[in-house]
Design a protein around this motif. Sequence first.
Motif, PDB file in Angstrom:
ATOM      1  N   ARG A 179     -12.320  -2.124   2.681  1.00 28.81           N
ATOM      2  CA  ARG A 179     -12.996  -3.235   3.362  1.00 28.81           C
ATOM      3  C   ARG A 179     -12.011  -3.931   4.296  1.00 28.81           C
ATOM      4  NH1 ARG A 179     -11.151  -8.188   1.229  1.00 28.81           N
ATOM      5  NH2 ARG A 179     -10.382  -8.064  -0.908  1.00 28.81           N
ATOM      6  N   PRO A 180     -12.535  -4.606   5.315  1.00 29.09           N
ATOM      7  CA  PRO A 180     -11.622  -5.355   6.186  1.00 29.09           C
ATOM      8  C   PRO A 180     -10.930  -6.470   5.380  1.00 29.09           C
ATOM      9  CG  PRO A 180     -13.839  -5.234   7.112  1.00 29.09           C
ATOM     10  CD  PRO A 180     -13.928  -4.761   5.703  1.00 29.09           C
ATOM     11  N   PRO A 181      -9.672  -6.729   5.629  1.00 32.46           N
ATOM     12  CA  PRO A 181      -8.775  -6.074   6.583  1.00 32.46           C
ATOM     13  C   PRO A 181      -8.031  -4.863   5.989  1.00 32.46           C
ATOM     14  CG  PRO A 181      -7.684  -7.984   5.657  1.00 32.46           C
ATOM     15  CD  PRO A 181      -9.030  -7.911   4.978  1.00 32.46           C
ATOM     16  N   ALA A 182      -8.285  -4.532   4.702  1.00 37.75           N
ATOM     17  CA  ALA A 182      -7.553  -3.423   4.081  1.00 37.75           C
ATOM     18  C   ALA A 182      -7.901  -2.092   4.740  1.00 37.75           C
ATOM     19  CB  ALA A 182      -7.869  -3.361   2.586  1.00 37.75           C
ATOM     20  N   SER A 183      -9.151  -1.971   5.207  1.00 36.73           N
ATOM     21  CA  SER A 183      -9.586  -0.700   5.797  1.00 36.73           C
ATOM     22  C   SER A 183      -8.691  -0.304   6.973  1.00 36.73           C
ATOM     23  CB  SER A 183     -11.042  -0.798   6.244  1.00 36.73           C
ATOM     24  OG  SER A 183     -11.304  -2.036   6.848  1.00 36.73           O
ATOM     25  N   ARG A 184      -8.325  -1.285   7.812  1.00 33.99           N
ATOM     26  CA  ARG A 184      -7.438  -1.026   8.956  1.00 33.99           C
ATOM     27  C   ARG A 184      -6.040  -0.647   8.460  1.00 33.99           C
ATOM     28  NH1 ARG A 184      -6.536   0.351  14.189  1.00 33.99           N
ATOM     29  NH2 ARG A 184      -8.331  -0.856  14.884  1.00 33.99           N
ATOM     30  N   ALA A 185      -5.552  -1.343   7.421  1.00 34.16           N
ATOM     31  CA  ALA A 185      -4.208  -1.054   6.886  1.00 34.16           C
ATOM     32  C   ALA A 185      -4.160   0.350   6.275  1.00 34.16           C
ATOM     33  CB  ALA A 185      -3.812  -2.114   5.854  1.00 34.16           C
ATOM     34  N   HIS A 186      -5.234   0.729   5.553  1.00 33.62           N
ATOM     35  CA  HIS A 186      -5.298   2.094   4.999  1.00 33.62           C
ATOM     36  C   HIS A 186      -5.305   3.114   6.138  1.00 33.62           C
ATOM     37  CE1 HIS A 186      -7.238   1.094   0.797  1.00 33.62           C
ATOM     38  NE2 HIS A 186      -6.354   0.197   1.151  1.00 33.62           N
ATOM     39  N   PHE A 187      -6.145   2.851   7.148  1.00 33.25           N
ATOM     40  CA  PHE A 187      -6.289   3.758   8.290  1.00 33.25           C
ATOM     41  C   PHE A 187      -4.948   3.955   8.983  1.00 33.25           C
ATOM     42  CE2 PHE A 187      -7.239   4.406  12.849  1.00 33.25           C
ATOM     43  CZ  PHE A 187      -8.061   5.527  12.787  1.00 33.25           C
ATOM     44  N   ASP A 188      -4.244   2.840   9.290  1.00 31.99           N
ATOM     45  CA  ASP A 188      -2.961   2.920   9.999  1.00 31.99           C
ATOM     46  C   ASP A 188      -1.929   3.689   9.179  1.00 31.99           C
ATOM     47  OD1 ASP A 188      -4.063   1.487  12.055  1.00 31.99           O
ATOM     48  OD2 ASP A 188      -3.086  -0.426  11.554  1.00 31.99           O
ATOM     49  N   LEU A 189      -1.906   3.435   7.871  1.00 28.97           N
ATOM     50  CA  LEU A 189      -0.958   4.126   6.989  1.00 28.97           C
ATOM     51  C   LEU A 189      -1.207   5.631   7.007  1.00 28.97           C
ATOM     52  CD1 LEU A 189       1.282   3.681   4.795  1.00 28.97           C
ATOM     53  CD2 LEU A 189      -0.560   3.567   3.111  1.00 28.97           C
ATOM     54  N   LEU A 190      -2.480   6.015   6.933  1.00 21.63           N
ATOM     55  CA  LEU A 190      -2.822   7.440   6.913  1.00 21.63           C
ATOM     56  C   LEU A 190      -2.583   8.092   8.278  1.00 21.63           C
ATOM     57  CD1 LEU A 190      -5.944   7.132   4.606  1.00 21.63           C
ATOM     58  CD2 LEU A 190      -3.894   8.484   4.107  1.00 21.63           C
ATOM     59  N   GLN A 191      -2.854   7.360   9.351  1.00 23.14           N
ATOM     60  CA  GLN A 191      -2.565   7.895  10.691  1.00 23.14           C
ATOM     61  C   GLN A 191      -1.080   8.219  10.814  1.00 23.14           C
ATOM     62  OE1 GLN A 191      -4.758   7.382  14.103  1.00 23.14           O
ATOM     63  NE2 GLN A 191      -6.026   8.328  12.544  1.00 23.14           N
ATOM     64  N   ALA A 225       0.833   9.003   8.512  1.00 23.70           N
ATOM     65  CA  ALA A 225       1.139  10.161   7.646  1.00 23.70           C
ATOM     66  C   ALA A 225       0.525  11.444   8.194  1.00 23.70           C
ATOM     67  CB  ALA A 225       0.635   9.882   6.239  1.00 23.70           C
ATOM     68  N   GLY A 226      -0.071  11.371   9.391  1.00 21.30           N
ATOM     69  CA  GLY A 226      -0.570  12.583  10.054  1.00 21.30           C
ATOM     70  C   GLY A 226      -2.058  12.833   9.896  1.00 21.30           C
ATOM     71  N   VAL A 227      -2.788  11.906   9.278  1.00 21.16           N
ATOM     72  CA  VAL A 227      -4.241  12.080   9.137  1.00 21.16           C
ATOM     73  C   VAL A 227      -4.903  11.516  10.410  1.00 21.16           C
ATOM     74  CG1 VAL A 227      -6.257  11.716   7.672  1.00 21.16           C
ATOM     75  CG2 VAL A 227      -3.980  11.757   6.650  1.00 21.16           C
ATOM     76  N   LEU A 244       0.840  -1.201   0.000  1.00 20.27           N
ATOM     77  CA  LEU A 244       0.000   0.000   0.000  1.00 20.27           C
ATOM     78  C   LEU A 244       0.873   1.248   0.000  1.00 20.27           C
ATOM     79  CD1 LEU A 244      -2.660  -1.086   2.662  1.00 20.27           C
ATOM     80  CD2 LEU A 244      -2.863  -1.156   0.169  1.00 20.27           C
ATOM     81  N   ALA A 245       0.367   2.304  -0.621  1.00 15.27           N
ATOM     82  CA  ALA A 245       1.117   3.561  -0.657  1.00 15.27           C
ATOM     83  C   ALA A 245       0.136   4.717  -0.728  1.00 15.27           C
ATOM     84  CB  ALA A 245       2.034   3.588  -1.874  1.00 15.27           C
ATOM     85  N   ILE A 246       0.590   5.894  -0.255  1.00 13.52           N
ATOM     86  CA  ILE A 246      -0.223   7.100  -0.355  1.00 13.52           C
ATOM     87  C   ILE A 246       0.227   7.873  -1.593  1.00 13.52           C
ATOM     88  CG2 ILE A 246      -0.852   9.282   0.757  1.00 13.52           C
ATOM     89  CD1 ILE A 246      -0.253   7.897   3.465  1.00 13.52           C
TER      90      ILE A 246
END
Length: 455
Positions: free
Chosen positions: A92-104, A106-108, A55-57
């Motif tokens: 969707r789970p479990p990607a939703s948590r991985a996206h959330f953690d990545l963005l957190q 990054a300061g979101v 995953l990447a932003i």
Amino acid sequence: MVVPALGLQMRKIVGLATMVLASCQAMAPVEAQQGGVVAPPLPSSMDFADPTQNLAITTVAPGLRYVLGRNVSSNTIVLDTQAGAVIIDTSRPPASRAHFDLLQKAGVTKAAYVILTHGHGDHTGGVALWKGAGAKVVAQESLGEFLDYQRMLAGFFGRRNAAQFQFAGSGGAAAPAQPGGQAAAAQLNAPSIVPDITFRDTLDLDVGGVKLQLISTPGETPDHLTVWSPSLKAAFVGDNFYESFPNMYTLRGTRPRWPMDYINSLNKVLALEPEIVIPSHGPAIVGRENVRAQFTRMRDAIGYVHDAVLKGMNEGKDVHTLMREIKLPPALDVGEGYGKISWSVRGIYENYVGWFDGDPASMFPEGRSSVSDSLVRLAGGPVAVAGEAMKLVGEGKLVEALHMTSIGLEGVPGDKDVLRARVAAFEALVKASTNRNELGWLNQGLAEAKKGLQQ
Ligand SMILES: [Zn+2]
């Protein structure tokens, strides 16, 4: 939509024709790096991988970023404002948590709103996480009714989603690639969400000085919405546009998706003259002319298929003839990596007039299987049927071989010779397939036939 997990090779596809899609450069070369197997021509958002990996932003414009969803998990889109982030779709789970953690990371960390483009589980899995970060949930007013529909049929959709998307537990040949198992499949069809704000036609939001307009754009679902940012000239269109002809009928089952809804909604987006579009699956589309060209082509492709179905129906053609005959002209070829023209043809035909095909035999509950045992006997038994099916496989008539084995197994359930021919037909079909959803069902059929051989 869908990249294979490390060490897994559920598809061994070699030497396939490339799809006519600009986004194909984004294909994951994972398989190619593992044992020299050529990667299939599926866009990266649709391949069969662990959706929590790689995953990447991506930053598209100042204050506009997104995490590209893998393996039929939606993108998570972020608009920065002084009042906190606006999140559009949550994967969707479990990607939703991985996206959330990545963005957190990054300061979101603070969210003002989470906007759901529609109520499919591959977009709504991270709602609770973002609510925890302070977000209010915004949706079109039909979301609740659409969620009820999915919940009402949770048992049905649980099985169908598991097969089509190859979740672990489905028994499918690609199943190990999908973490989450039946629980993930269940979450795809019965998310429980109560929005804080809903609207019917349009809704204007001012978030820390950033103005957004939400517009009802039914298409893939009745509750579909588009988010428009006038300052960025950016539109967020959910699943009304992705890197393929749309799934006007999806094999897991769905209520009618009307071509005219898609066309009207694509026209609404075109009228905004966006310079940036981020769909909820696949990469951002940048450049006003580029957006206009891609959206116009998609709209016209849908219109072409719709009109061709109506013409054929009025001329008295049956649905299977039209499924074979209707093809997009080259100028409108938007690819068939996710939806297929033939499924849409049948979807449109049957949405207009229902299931009766005009054959009086079809009026009765006794279907083809009521005569399959006679047919197998007349053919000389299951060995003869299996032999004919293998001959068809050898001639490349793979669908015909599949039909032959379906009749064979209806006539003599569990016959090993017929099952072996069926495995051969499925293996060849899997190698030849370039459609994400078709591959899901072919892998499922292959696994079931192999299981039958072991019994
Ligand atoms: Zn989706």
